[in-house]
Motif scaffolding. Structure first.
Motif, PDB file in Angstrom:
ATOM      1  N   ALA A  81       0.830  -1.210   0.000  1.00  0.00           N
ATOM      2  CA  ALA A  81       0.000   0.000   0.000  1.00  0.00           C
ATOM      3  C   ALA A  81       0.864   1.260   0.000  1.00  0.00           C
ATOM      4  CB  ALA A  81      -0.922  -0.003   1.221  1.00  0.00           C
ATOM      5  N   ALA A  82       1.969   1.229   0.755  1.00  0.00           N
ATOM      6  CA  ALA A  82       2.865   2.385   0.822  1.00  0.00           C
ATOM      7  C   ALA A  82       3.563   2.626  -0.509  1.00  0.00           C
ATOM      8  CB  ALA A  82       3.902   2.185   1.927  1.00  0.00           C
ATOM      9  N   LEU A  83       3.935   1.568  -1.206  1.00  0.00           N
ATOM     10  CA  LEU A  83       4.573   1.720  -2.513  1.00  0.00           C
ATOM     11  C   LEU A  83       3.658   2.390  -3.532  1.00  0.00           C
ATOM     12  CD1 LEU A  83       6.292  -1.783  -2.693  1.00  0.00           C
ATOM     13  CD2 LEU A  83       7.507   0.406  -2.777  1.00  0.00           C
ATOM     14  N   ILE A  84       2.359   2.271  -3.326  1.00  0.00           N
ATOM     15  CA  ILE A  84       1.386   2.921  -4.213  1.00  0.00           C
ATOM     16  C   ILE A  84       1.038   4.317  -3.709  1.00  0.00           C
ATOM     17  CG2 ILE A  84      -0.953   2.812  -5.153  1.00  0.00           C
ATOM     18  CD1 ILE A  84      -0.728  -0.277  -4.883  1.00  0.00           C
ATOM     19  N   ALA A  85       0.649   4.404  -2.430  1.00  0.00           N
ATOM     20  CA  ALA A  85       0.143   5.665  -1.897  1.00  0.00           C
ATOM     21  C   ALA A  85       1.216   6.736  -1.796  1.00  0.00           C
ATOM     22  CB  ALA A  85      -0.479   5.422  -0.517  1.00  0.00           C
ATOM     23  N   GLY A  86       2.424   6.375  -1.368  1.00  0.00           N
ATOM     24  CA  GLY A  86       3.477   7.360  -1.190  1.00  0.00           C
ATOM     25  C   GLY A  86       3.799   8.129  -2.464  1.00  0.00           C
ATOM     26  N   TYR A  97       0.604  20.979  -0.054  1.00  0.00           N
ATOM     27  CA  TYR A  97       1.675  20.678   0.894  1.00  0.00           C
ATOM     28  C   TYR A  97       1.320  19.493   1.792  1.00  0.00           C
ATOM     29  CZ  TYR A  97       4.784  24.561  -0.213  1.00  0.00           C
ATOM     30  OH  TYR A  97       5.681  25.397  -0.843  1.00  0.00           O
ATOM     31  N   THR A  98       0.037  19.350   2.134  1.00  0.00           N
ATOM     32  CA  THR A  98      -0.388  18.215   2.962  1.00  0.00           C
ATOM     33  C   THR A  98      -0.246  16.903   2.204  1.00  0.00           C
ATOM     34  OG1 THR A  98      -1.922  19.595   4.212  1.00  0.00           O
ATOM     35  CG2 THR A  98      -2.300  17.222   4.265  1.00  0.00           C
ATOM     36  N   ALA A  99      -0.640  16.894   0.937  1.00  0.00           N
ATOM     37  CA  ALA A  99      -0.524  15.679   0.129  1.00  0.00           C
ATOM     38  C   ALA A  99       0.938  15.265  -0.015  1.00  0.00           C
ATOM     39  CB  ALA A  99      -1.155  15.895  -1.248  1.00  0.00           C
ATOM     40  N   PHE A 100       1.806  16.226  -0.296  1.00  0.00           N
ATOM     41  CA  PHE A 100       3.222  15.899  -0.449  1.00  0.00           C
ATOM     42  C   PHE A 100       3.796  15.388   0.861  1.00  0.00           C
ATOM     43  CE2 PHE A 100       7.745  16.535  -0.758  1.00  0.00           C
ATOM     44  CZ  PHE A 100       8.033  16.217  -2.080  1.00  0.00           C
ATOM     45  N   LEU A 101       3.460  16.027   1.977  1.00  0.00           N
ATOM     46  CA  LEU A 101       3.945  15.577   3.284  1.00  0.00           C
ATOM     47  C   LEU A 101       3.437  14.179   3.609  1.00  0.00           C
ATOM     48  CD1 LEU A 101       5.223  15.902   6.076  1.00  0.00           C
ATOM     49  CD2 LEU A 101       3.174  17.156   6.785  1.00  0.00           C
ATOM     50  N   ALA A 102       2.150  13.936   3.360  1.00  0.00           N
ATOM     51  CA  ALA A 102       1.589  12.614   3.641  1.00  0.00           C
ATOM     52  C   ALA A 102       2.305  11.538   2.825  1.00  0.00           C
ATOM     53  CB  ALA A 102       0.094  12.605   3.335  1.00  0.00           C
ATOM     54  N   GLY A 103       2.538  11.816   1.554  1.00  0.00           N
ATOM     55  CA  GLY A 103       3.265  10.863   0.725  1.00  0.00           C
ATOM     56  C   GLY A 103       4.670  10.630   1.216  1.00  0.00           C
ATOM     57  N   ASN A 104       5.343  11.698   1.628  1.00  0.00           N
ATOM     58  CA  ASN A 104       6.703  11.585   2.143  1.00  0.00           C
ATOM     59  C   ASN A 104       6.757  10.715   3.392  1.00  0.00           C
ATOM     60  OD1 ASN A 104       9.602  12.763   2.199  1.00  0.00           O
ATOM     61  ND2 ASN A 104       8.829  13.202   4.252  1.00  0.00           N
ATOM     62  N   VAL A 105       5.790  10.896   4.292  1.00  0.00           N
ATOM     63  CA  VAL A 105       5.750  10.098   5.523  1.00  0.00           C
ATOM     64  C   VAL A 105       5.451   8.636   5.214  1.00  0.00           C
ATOM     65  CG1 VAL A 105       4.495   9.743   7.685  1.00  0.00           C
ATOM     66  CG2 VAL A 105       5.142  12.062   6.983  1.00  0.00           C
ATOM     67  N   VAL A 106       4.492   8.405   4.334  1.00  0.00           N
ATOM     68  CA  VAL A 106       4.142   7.028   3.957  1.00  0.00           C
ATOM     69  C   VAL A 106       5.331   6.302   3.322  1.00  0.00           C
ATOM     70  CG1 VAL A 106       2.736   5.686   2.326  1.00  0.00           C
ATOM     71  CG2 VAL A 106       1.668   7.445   3.738  1.00  0.00           C
ATOM     72  N   MET A 107       6.217   7.058   2.676  1.00  0.00           N
ATOM     73  CA  MET A 107       7.337   6.447   1.972  1.00  0.00           C
ATOM     74  C   MET A 107       8.290   5.687   2.880  1.00  0.00           C
ATOM     75  SD  MET A 107       7.203   6.577  -1.290  1.00  0.00           S
ATOM     76  CE  MET A 107       8.898   6.009  -1.502  1.00  0.00           C
ATOM     77  N   TRP A 108       8.265   5.948   4.200  1.00  0.00           N
ATOM     78  CA  TRP A 108       9.167   5.192   5.078  1.00  0.00           C
ATOM     79  C   TRP A 108       8.893   3.698   4.963  1.00  0.00           C
ATOM     80  CZ3 TRP A 108       8.105   1.519   8.610  1.00  0.00           C
ATOM     81  CH2 TRP A 108       6.781   1.425   9.082  1.00  0.00           C
ATOM     82  N   ALA A 109       7.590   3.338   4.922  1.00  0.00           N
ATOM     83  CA  ALA A 109       7.228   1.923   4.844  1.00  0.00           C
ATOM     84  C   ALA A 109       7.591   1.352   3.484  1.00  0.00           C
ATOM     85  CB  ALA A 109       5.736   1.740   5.116  1.00  0.00           C
ATOM     86  N   ALA A 110       7.426   2.151   2.438  1.00  0.00           N
ATOM     87  CA  ALA A 110       7.797   1.711   1.091  1.00  0.00           C
ATOM     88  C   ALA A 110       9.292   1.457   1.002  1.00  0.00           C
ATOM     89  CB  ALA A 110       7.373   2.762   0.065  1.00  0.00           C
ATOM     90  N   VAL A 111      10.087   2.349   1.574  1.00  0.00           N
ATOM     91  CA  VAL A 111      11.542   2.199   1.531  1.00  0.00           C
ATOM     92  C   VAL A 111      11.983   1.009   2.360  1.00  0.00           C
ATOM     93  CG1 VAL A 111      13.717   3.305   2.194  1.00  0.00           C
ATOM     94  CG2 VAL A 111      11.946   4.631   1.036  1.00  0.00           C
ATOM     95  N   ALA A 112      11.374   0.816   3.528  1.00  0.00           N
ATOM     96  CA  ALA A 112      11.723  -0.332   4.363  1.00  0.00           C
ATOM     97  C   ALA A 112      11.409  -1.639   3.637  1.00  0.00           C
ATOM     98  CB  ALA A 112      10.971  -0.269   5.692  1.00  0.00           C
ATOM     99  N   TYR A 113      10.256  -1.700   2.986  1.00  0.00           N
ATOM    100  CA  TYR A 113       9.879  -2.896   2.230  1.00  0.00           C
ATOM    101  C   TYR A 113      10.847  -3.115   1.068  1.00  0.00           C
ATOM    102  CZ  TYR A 113       6.922  -6.220  -0.310  1.00  0.00           C
ATOM    103  OH  TYR A 113       6.447  -7.335  -0.963  1.00  0.00           O
ATOM    104  N   LEU A 114      11.182  -2.043   0.386  1.00  0.00           N
ATOM    105  CA  LEU A 114      12.090  -2.123  -0.760  1.00  0.00           C
ATOM    106  C   LEU A 114      13.475  -2.579  -0.322  1.00  0.00           C
ATOM    107  CD1 LEU A 114      11.884  -1.533  -3.804  1.00  0.00           C
ATOM    108  CD2 LEU A 114      12.659   0.793  -3.327  1.00  0.00           C
ATOM    109  N   ALA A 115      13.969  -2.037   0.792  1.00  0.00           N
ATOM    110  CA  ALA A 115      15.284  -2.428   1.291  1.00  0.00           C
ATOM    111  C   ALA A 115      15.320  -3.911   1.663  1.00  0.00           C
ATOM    112  CB  ALA A 115      15.655  -1.570   2.502  1.00  0.00           C
ATOM    113  N   HIS A 116      14.227  -4.400   2.210  1.00  0.00           N
ATOM    114  CA  HIS A 116      14.160  -5.828   2.534  1.00  0.00           C
ATOM    115  C   HIS A 116      14.249  -6.677   1.277  1.00  0.00           C
ATOM    116  CE1 HIS A 116      12.330  -9.692   3.681  1.00  0.00           C
ATOM    117  NE2 HIS A 116      12.761  -9.426   4.905  1.00  0.00           N
TER     118      HIS A 116
END
Length: 231
Positions: free
Chosen positions: A11-16, A52-71
Motif C-alpha cells: 500500500a505504501a509503494l502505491i500511496a506514497g 503541501y499536505t498531500a506531499f507531506l503525507a506521501g513523504n511520511v508514507v514512503m518510510w514503509a515503502a523504503v523499508a519494504y524495498l530495502a528488505h
C-alpha cells in the motif's frame, strides 16, 4: 514476522508516490521560490494547504515503502539495501522537518501577512540545524537505493533509472514545483506503483476475522486522530 508486511509495504509503494505527485502538481501553477509560495498561500489557502499536505503525507508514507524495498534488495545485495535504506530514510526525515517549517511559515502568513511572513522566513532561511549537515541524503540516497534495486534484481534498468530521478526533487523550505519536481515524482510512480500492485496481489485474501478486527480498529484510530487535534 516481516515488518512492514506485504499489505503495509504494498500500500505504501502505491500511496506514497501518488500522494507526492499529487502535491507536486497541485502547487505547480505558482512560482518556485518562497516569497511566491507564501503569496500563493495567502491568495489560495485551500489549494496550497492541500498541495503541501498531500506531499507531506506521501513523504511520511514512503518510510514503509523504503523499508519494504530495502528488505527485497537485501536478499541479494545487503550492503546496497542497508546504505540505500538508511540514506533515503534520513532524507525523508529531513523533508518532514522542512514541512514543519513550511507549516510555521503558513501560520505566520495568516497572522503577519505576506510581507511579515516573507521577512521572517528570509531572516532565518540560512540558519544552521542538524539537518543542514544531512541535506545530501535527500538527493544522494535515492541514487544509492536505485542502484541497489537494480543490483538486487528488484527493478529492471528502466524502472531503476526512474527511481533515481527522485533524487532530482528540489530540497529545502517552501519549495514549489519546477520541471525536475514533476520528473522526479513521475519517476517515483513509474518505479514503485507497479511493485506495490504486485506486492498486494501476492498477499493472501483477508479472512472474515481479519476484516472484523480491522474495521473497528480503523474507526478507533480515526477517533484518536480527531482527539489528537484537540490538544
Amino acid at each position: 514476522m516481516r515488518f512492514p508486511n506485504g499489505w503495509v509495504g504494498g500500500a505504501a509503494l502505491i500511496a506514497g508516490p501518488v500522494l507526492m505527485l499529487a502535491g507536486t502538481l497541485l502547487r505547480s501553477p505558482f512560482h518556485f521560490f518562497f516569497p511566491d509560495q507564501l503569496r500563493a498561500v495567502a491568495e489560495h489557502p485551500g489549494l496550497m494547504g492541500a498541495a503541501y499536505t498531500a506531499f507531506l503525507a506521501g513523504n511520511v508514507v514512503m518510510w514503509a515503502a523504503v523499508a519494504y524495498l530495502a528488505h527485497e534488495i537485501g536478499a541479494r545485495s545487503p550492503r546496497w539495501a542497508a546504505w540505500g535504506g538508511v540514506l533515503v530514510t534520513i532524507g525523508l526525515f529531513e523533508r518532514t522537518f522542512h514541512a514543519g517549517v513550511d507549516q510555521a511559515a503558513f501560520s505566520a502568513t495568516r497572522h503577519l501577512g505576506v510581507e511579515g511572513a516573507t521577512e521572517l522566513v528570509a531572516r532565518g532561511y540560512g540558519d544552521l540545524h542538524l539537518f543542514s549537515f544531512l541535506s545530501f541524503t535527500i538527493m544522494f540516497g535515492w541514487f544509492v537505493l536505485a542502484i541497489g534495486t537494480y543490483r538486487g534484481g528488484v527493478l529492471g534498468k528502466v524502472r531503476a533509472v526512474a527511481l533515481a530521478t527522485t533524487g532530482l526533487l528540489p530540497l529545502g523550505v517552501l519549495k514549489g514545483t519546477e520541471m525536475l519536481s514533476v520528473v522526479g515524482t513521475v519517476g517515483l510512480c513509474v518505479a514503485l506503483v507497479p511493485l506495490g500492485i504486485q506486492a498486494l496481489r501476492e498477499q493472501p485474501r483477508p479472512t472474515r476475522k481479519n476484516v472484523l478486527i480491522a474495521v473497528p480498529a480503523a474507526i478507533g484510530l480515526g477517533a484518536l486522530a480527531v482527539l489528537s487535534t484537540m490538544g
